[in-house]
Every structure is written in structure tokens, then in C-alpha cells.
Design a protein around this motif. Structure first.
Motif, PDB file in Angstrom:
ATOM      1  N   ASN A  39       0.821  -1.214   0.000  1.00 31.03           N
ATOM      2  CA  ASN A  39       0.000   0.000   0.000  1.00 31.03           C
ATOM      3  C   ASN A  39       0.852   1.259   0.000  1.00 31.03           C
ATOM      4  O   ASN A  39       0.494   2.255  -0.636  1.00 31.03           O
ATOM      5  CB  ASN A  39      -0.941  -0.021   1.206  1.00 31.03           C
ATOM      6  N   PHE A  40       1.976   1.215   0.697  1.00 33.30           N
ATOM      7  CA  PHE A  40       2.887   2.359   0.715  1.00 33.30           C
ATOM      8  C   PHE A  40       3.434   2.629  -0.682  1.00 33.30           C
ATOM      9  O   PHE A  40       3.404   3.766  -1.175  1.00 33.30           O
ATOM     10  CB  PHE A  40       4.037   2.079   1.692  1.00 33.30           C
ATOM     11  N   ILE A  41       3.898   1.580  -1.343  1.00 29.94           N
ATOM     12  CA  ILE A  41       4.505   1.725  -2.671  1.00 29.94           C
ATOM     13  C   ILE A  41       3.462   2.105  -3.713  1.00 29.94           C
ATOM     14  O   ILE A  41       3.655   3.038  -4.503  1.00 29.94           O
ATOM     15  CB  ILE A  41       5.223   0.425  -3.083  1.00 29.94           C
ATOM     16  N   VAL A  42       2.328   1.378  -3.725  1.00 31.62           N
ATOM     17  CA  VAL A  42       1.306   1.629  -4.740  1.00 31.62           C
ATOM     18  C   VAL A  42       0.754   3.043  -4.618  1.00 31.62           C
ATOM     19  O   VAL A  42       0.625   3.767  -5.611  1.00 31.62           O
ATOM     20  CB  VAL A  42       0.169   0.602  -4.659  1.00 31.62           C
ATOM     21  N   LEU A  43       0.427   3.462  -3.393  1.00 35.96           N
ATOM     22  CA  LEU A  43      -0.151   4.801  -3.235  1.00 35.96           C
ATOM     23  C   LEU A  43       0.837   5.892  -3.625  1.00 35.96           C
ATOM     24  O   LEU A  43       0.435   6.955  -4.100  1.00 35.96           O
ATOM     25  CB  LEU A  43      -0.630   5.002  -1.796  1.00 35.96           C
ATOM     26  N   SER A  44       2.143   5.629  -3.481  1.00 41.42           N
ATOM     27  CA  SER A  44       3.139   6.648  -3.827  1.00 41.42           C
ATOM     28  C   SER A  44       3.055   7.030  -5.299  1.00 41.42           C
ATOM     29  O   SER A  44       3.167   8.212  -5.647  1.00 41.42           O
ATOM     30  CB  SER A  44       4.544   6.159  -3.469  1.00 41.42           C
ATOM     31  N   PHE A  45       2.855   6.040  -6.195  1.00 46.44           N
ATOM     32  CA  PHE A  45       2.746   6.401  -7.617  1.00 46.44           C
ATOM     33  C   PHE A  45       1.291   6.568  -8.056  1.00 46.44           C
ATOM     34  O   PHE A  45       0.998   7.289  -9.000  1.00 46.44           O
ATOM     35  CB  PHE A  45       3.473   5.382  -8.509  1.00 46.44           C
ATOM     36  N   TYR A  46       0.378   5.897  -7.360  1.00 45.39           N
ATOM     37  CA  TYR A  46      -1.056   6.029  -7.669  1.00 45.39           C
ATOM     38  C   TYR A  46      -1.502   7.479  -7.448  1.00 45.39           C
ATOM     39  O   TYR A  46      -2.275   8.028  -8.227  1.00 45.39           O
ATOM     40  CB  TYR A  46      -1.827   5.090  -6.744  1.00 45.39           C
ATOM     41  N   ALA A  47      -0.979   8.089  -6.376  1.00 47.97           N
ATOM     42  CA  ALA A  47      -1.339   9.477  -6.083  1.00 47.97           C
ATOM     43  C   ALA A  47      -0.764  10.441  -7.111  1.00 47.97           C
ATOM     44  O   ALA A  47      -1.313  11.530  -7.330  1.00 47.97           O
ATOM     45  CB  ALA A  47      -0.863   9.857  -4.689  1.00 47.97           C
ATOM     46  N   VAL A  48       0.347  10.059  -7.744  1.00 48.35           N
ATOM     47  CA  VAL A  48       0.898  10.878  -8.833  1.00 48.35           C
ATOM     48  C   VAL A  48      -0.102  10.931  -9.985  1.00 48.35           C
ATOM     49  O   VAL A  48      -0.429  12.001 -10.506  1.00 48.35           O
ATOM     50  CB  VAL A  48       2.250  10.312  -9.316  1.00 48.35           C
ATOM     51  N   VAL A  49      -0.604   9.748 -10.375  1.00 48.28           N
ATOM     52  CA  VAL A  49      -1.611   9.685 -11.439  1.00 48.28           C
ATOM     53  C   VAL A  49      -2.897  10.368 -10.981  1.00 48.28           C
ATOM     54  O   VAL A  49      -3.579  11.037 -11.770  1.00 48.28           O
ATOM     55  CB  VAL A  49      -1.880   8.219 -11.846  1.00 48.28           C
TER      56      VAL A  49
END
Length: 453
Positions: free
Chosen positions: A104-114
Motif C-alpha cells: 500500500n505504501f509503494i502503490v499509493l506513492s505512484f497512484y497518487a501521482v496519477v
């Protein structure tokens, strides 16, 4: 007993069953539904892929969601605490819980960019949309070192605010507004899409399966889409289920969430595929579909700026509901394990995730030449979380419920000690013990390129 009250209120609990359903469905419904599903459906035969997806939802999605809900409510903690508690303090299983935190830490880091890109596009359509060089506009925007970071910060700020407000006061209230609005927007855009001149060919392609095109690849891609759409192995559903009361009907809830998730994906396909067919564009365009192909559609469509705005509001809501669930996993971890105040926990986790997302944002511009195994930073983080850590987490979760908790105990939890009817418990047991681990393993092997089917 008095000393336990602060801890209970700090963790929180869903005020209503529908609140949990809306939040859990929101966790599942995200960019995987509104972008990736239509793209895969277009690429793998339209109605043929739709048929395969429904089968995989039944044989993979629902059984695993039941499993994750059982573990979550049984443990009543974040994934790390749940695995540790239910395994009797095993350090190995506690480390498996950390995988979910990392995902969740990793995914949200780039998901929030999009998510920031989507937020920018939504505001851009308020002022008339994007015309002219649409490809150039997108490239210029994402390669800018400053503007995407600003929108990234705005998206994370909204996410942090909602999670900091608590389970019932923040996540549940937001989900009860966002999810119904999301489906209203879906219906508005579906009506517009299917009434476009030339949309009928797209509708036929999407709804009429050609069974001669069914192949192992089609089923494997459908497996993967169900896997990633429902966040299997990421611990979001486990964390949300930890806030469920003892009298909730888990089998019933576990059916409703995948149905809502499927409806969102199906309606997204009914928007995108007929629209791009109507204007002779490529529905299988992949990542450019959202920011290049669809703006071309809105440029040609009557009242295109209005429908473009509605589309990106829909996209934003879908992205936001998933982002909330991912931040909640990290927030619950800090609250449960370090007894940090929820607001501080949400802010701490959110800021760290934002910082982690900076290289992903810059990888589209000034860090474009920085590669990890041939991938830019954003793509590398996506590959690590989606194709390595999530399959591992899902596989270990099914192994845990079979070998450690035990299927009998899992059924007791699912049926509230026999007071709730679970008519498919024998089928569920077989699927979880034998079928689901094989499917997960195949998805992992295919995703990493070890096998080709």
C-alpha cells in the motif's frame, strides 16, 4: 474495561453495514476498473474477455474476499497485527503482514501521482478542456518538474484529510457520498456514449462474445485483472473488515463488493469502447487511453468539455476511494502498533508516501533516464508491488487460512459461529485450498514473464 475504550474509539468501527460495503467497494473500484478493464476488454476480444472475467470473479474474486474479510474481522487489527495475533506471535507471519503495508505504501506513492494528473485534467475541463496538440499537452504537463508535484500534493492532501477524520466520521461518510455519485456519473456518461453516432459497433464488440477467440491468454489476463482490481493480497479489505462488528454477515458482504466492482468496470467499458469506436480511435491504446485518447473523443463530441469534466470527476472519485483505503492500511498499522493518534498517523504516513512519490513524478521528466531494470521509477514501483508483492501476499494469505487458522475456524468466523447461512462453504473450502493458490501462482508466473500461455 474502562482502559480499553480509548483504543476502541481510536481504531473505530463502521456505523452501518452499507458504510462498510461502500468503503470496501470504493477500495476495489479504482483506475483498474475505469481504465485498465476497458483497455484489456478491447485488446482481448470485447465480450470474450467480459465472459472470462465474470468466471474469474466467481472462482477467484469472491472466495478470496471472503478469506480476507474472515482474517480481518477475526484479528481486528491491521495486517501485521492480524497475522501476528492469529499465528500466536509468529515472527514469520508478522513479516508477511509487513508485505501488505509495503504494497500500500509503494502503490499509493505512484497512484497518487496519477491521481494528481487526473485532478489537473478535471480542473482543465472546467475552463474548456484540451484542444489542439493533445499528445503534446500531456507530454509537456507530466514532464514539468513542478506542476505535477503540486497536483500530487493536492490529491494526497484530500486523502489524508478524509482518513484523519476516522473510520465512520471520515472514510464511511466520504464513501457514502463518493460511491453513489460515482455510479450516477457512470450512468450519465454511458447514456452519452451509447447514443453517439457509430457507437453500435462498439456495443456489439463489447457485449457479444466470440467463443472461438477464448484462449488461455484471455483467461489469464482476466485472472490478473480480477486479482489487481480487487486489491487481492494488499490488505485493504482485511483492514476494513477489522472494523466490522461480530454480527455482520461476511458471505453476503463478500458477494456485494465484487458485484459493485464488476458493475463499475462494466459501465466503464460501456463508456470508453463505444465512444472510441464512434470516432474511429483505438480502445486498446493502453496508458494513453485516459489522457490522450479520451480527450480526442471529447474534442470531437458535442458538449465535449462538459462530458470531459464529468469523466475526469468520475476518474477522480474512483482514484480517491482506492487511495483512501491504501492510506488507511498504513494509518491503522501506526495506530495499532505504535499507539499513535489517528490524525498524526494519517499525516505521518501521508507525508512519507508523498515523498516516496516524488521520484515517480519526476521519472516522467527530469529523471526519465534513470532506469531500474530498464523501467522508469514509476513503472518499476508498479511492477514491484503489482507483480511481485501482491501475488506473494495473496498466496500467503490463502496458505495462512488453510494451514494456520484452519478452514473450520474460518467457516465459524464467516458464519458467526453457525448463526449465519453460508450455503457455499464446501465449494469455498475447495476453492481456497486447491484452486485459488494455483490461479495466483499462474498469474505470478505469467506477470513476471516466466511462463507464456
Amino acid at each position: 474495561m474502562e482502559s480499553e475504550k480509548p483504543k476502541k474509539s481510536e481504531r473505530g468501527q463502521w456505523a452501518t453495514s452499507i458504510g462498510f460495503v461502500m468503503a470496501a467497494a470504493g477500495a476495489a473500484i479504482g483506475l483498474g476498473n475505469v481504465w485498465k478493464f476497458p483497455y484489456l476488454a478491447a485488446k482481448f476480444g470485447g465480450g470474450t474477455f467480459l465472459f472470462a472475467y465474470i468466471l474469474m470473479l466467481l472462482f477467484l474474486g469472491i472466495p478470496v474476499l471472503i478469506t480476507e474479510m474472515v482474517l480481518g474481522r477475526r484479528g481486528k487489527l491491521d495486517p501485521v497485527g492480524t497475522y501476528s495475533k492469529l499465528s500466536g506471535g509468529s515472527k514469520f507471519w508478522r513479516s508477511v503482514g509487513y508485505v501488505a503495508i509495503a504494497v500500500n505504501f509503494i502503490v499509493l506513492s505512484f497512484y497518487a501521482v496519477v491521481g494528481g494528473w487526473i485532478t489537473h485534467y478535471m480542473f482543465r475541463y472546467i475552463t474548456g478542456g484540451i484542444k489542439g496538440d493533445i499528445v503534446g499537452y500531456f507530454g509537456s504537463f507530466v514532464s514539468n518538474p513542478y506542476a505535477p508535484l503540486l497536483w500530487h500534493a493536492i490529491f494526497m492532501g484530500v486523502t489524508i484529510y478524509i482518513v484523519a477524520k476516522g473510520v465512520s466520521g471520515g472514510i464511511e461518510k466520504a464513501s457514502n457520498i463518493l460511491m453513489p455519485t460515482l455510479f450516477v456519473l457512470f450512468i450519465v456518461l454511458v447514456i452519452r456514449a451509447v447514443t453517439l453516432p457509430g457507437a453500435l459497433e462498439g456495443i456489439k464488440y463489447y457485449l457479444m462474445p466470440d467463443f472461438s477467440e477464448l484462449s488461455g491468454t484471455t483467461f489469464l489476463m482476466a485472472m490478473g485483472q480480477v486479482f489487481f482490481s480487487l486489491n487481492i493480497g494488499a490488505g485493504c479489505t482485511m483492514t476494513y473488515a477489522s472494523y466490522l462488528s461480530e454480527n455482520e454477515n461476511i458471505p453476503k458482504l463478500a458477494n456485494i463488493v465484487p458485484i459493485m466492482d464488476f458493475l463499475a468496470a462494466f459501465l466503464a467499458g460501456m463508456i470508453i469502447i463505444p465512444s472510441v469506436f464512434a470516432f474511429g480511435l483505438d480502445p486498446a491504446a493502453g496508458p494513453p487511453l485516459l489522457f490522450i485518447t479520451m480527450p480526442h473523443v471529447f474534442e470531437k463530441m458535442p458538449l465535449g468539455a462538459l462530458f470531459g469534466f464529468i469523466f475526469f470527476v468520475l476518474m477522480l472519485f474512483a482514484a480517491l476511494t482506492s487511495a483512501i483505503s491504501m492510506l488507511e492500511v498504513n494509518t491503522a498499522f501506526l495506530v495499532d502498533n505504535y499507539k499513535i493518534d489517528r490524525k498524526k498517523a494519517a499525516l505521518t504516513a501521508g507525508i512519507l508516501i508523498f515523498i516516496m512519490g516524488i521520484p515517480s513524478s519526476l521519472s516522467q521528466g527530469i529523471l526519465a533516464n534513470f532506469k531500474i531494470f530498464g523501467l522508469d521509477f514509476l513503472s518499476a514501483m508498479d511492477f514491484l508491488a503489482s507483480y511481485i508483492l501482491m501475488p506473494f501476499g495473496a498466496f500467503m494469505m490463502t496458505l495462512f487460512v488453510v494451514r494456520v487458522l484452519g478452514l473450520d475456524e474460518a467457516i465459524k468466523e464467516a458464519t458467526n459461529n453457525g448463526t449465519v447461512h453460508f450455503g457455499l462453504e464446501k465449494i469455498w473450502s475447495v476453492l481456497v485450498k486447491y484452486v485459488v493458490p494455483v490461479i495466483i501462482f499462474l498469474v505470478f508466473l505469467s506477470s513476471t514473464g516466466i511462463i507464456k500461455i
